[in-house]
Design a protein around this motif. Sequence first.
Motif, PDB file in Angstrom:
ATOM      1  N   TYR A  76      46.395  31.197  52.914  1.00 25.25           N
ATOM      2  CA  TYR A  76      45.363  31.733  53.800  1.00 25.25           C
ATOM      3  C   TYR A  76      44.092  31.872  52.968  1.00 25.25           C
ATOM      4  CZ  TYR A  76      42.881  35.120  56.712  1.00 25.25           C
ATOM      5  OH  TYR A  76      41.941  35.768  57.471  1.00 25.25           O
ATOM      6  N   ASN A 126      39.954  32.860  53.092  1.00 32.92           N
ATOM      7  CA  ASN A 126      38.860  33.403  53.898  1.00 32.92           C
ATOM      8  C   ASN A 126      37.585  33.459  53.071  1.00 32.92           C
ATOM      9  OD1 ASN A 126      39.018  35.715  52.326  1.00 32.92           O
ATOM     10  ND2 ASN A 126      40.236  36.823  53.810  1.00 32.92           N
ATOM     11  N   ASN A 127      36.452  33.483  53.766  1.00 31.30           N
ATOM     12  CA  ASN A 127      35.158  33.479  53.105  1.00 31.30           C
ATOM     13  C   ASN A 127      34.197  34.328  53.931  1.00 31.30           C
ATOM     14  OD1 ASN A 127      33.065  32.826  51.385  1.00 31.30           O
ATOM     15  ND2 ASN A 127      32.560  30.963  52.474  1.00 31.30           N
ATOM     16  N   TYR A 128      33.553  35.272  53.285  1.00 24.63           N
ATOM     17  CA  TYR A 128      32.557  36.114  53.952  1.00 24.63           C
ATOM     18  C   TYR A 128      31.203  35.783  53.352  1.00 24.63           C
ATOM     19  CZ  TYR A 128      36.689  38.562  55.435  1.00 24.63           C
ATOM     20  OH  TYR A 128      37.913  38.853  55.978  1.00 24.63           O
ATOM     21  N   ASN A 136      31.534  34.388  58.812  1.00 21.21           N
ATOM     22  CA  ASN A 136      32.772  34.341  58.037  1.00 21.21           C
ATOM     23  C   ASN A 136      33.673  33.256  58.592  1.00 21.21           C
ATOM     24  OD1 ASN A 136      34.484  35.465  60.162  1.00 21.21           O
ATOM     25  ND2 ASN A 136      33.424  37.382  59.746  1.00 21.21           N
ATOM     26  N   CYS A 137      34.668  32.904  57.811  1.00 17.25           N
ATOM     27  CA  CYS A 137      35.571  31.829  58.190  1.00 17.25           C
ATOM     28  C   CYS A 137      36.942  32.119  57.599  1.00 17.25           C
ATOM     29  CB  CYS A 137      35.039  30.498  57.667  1.00 17.25           C
ATOM     30  SG  CYS A 137      36.080  29.101  58.059  1.00 17.25           S
ATOM     31  N   ALA A 138      38.006  31.751  58.306  1.00 18.56           N
ATOM     32  CA  ALA A 138      39.367  31.877  57.801  1.00 18.56           C
ATOM     33  C   ALA A 138      40.127  30.607  58.150  1.00 18.56           C
ATOM     34  CB  ALA A 138      40.044  33.090  58.402  1.00 18.56           C
TER      35      ALA A 138
END
Length: 72
Positions: free
Chosen positions: A45, A47-49, A55-57
Amino acid sequence: MINNAGISPQASHSSFNPKVPVLGVDKLSIALEVVRWEAPLLAAYVNNYRAAGSNCAMICPESPSRKTELSK
């Protein structure tokens, strides 16, 4: 790391905060070195903030087995 079935260590992490309880009870851990990854299905998993609230997951699973119904 999915190709090599290993979990890489957490970047820039060398010690635990002594005020945080041991994570073993919850079966969670922070890798300090490469750890063998043993599970029925390997999936990561990510994720990026970013700035301004975007944001994206994404879940990245291992490839399906090459064995198919026709090749059995």
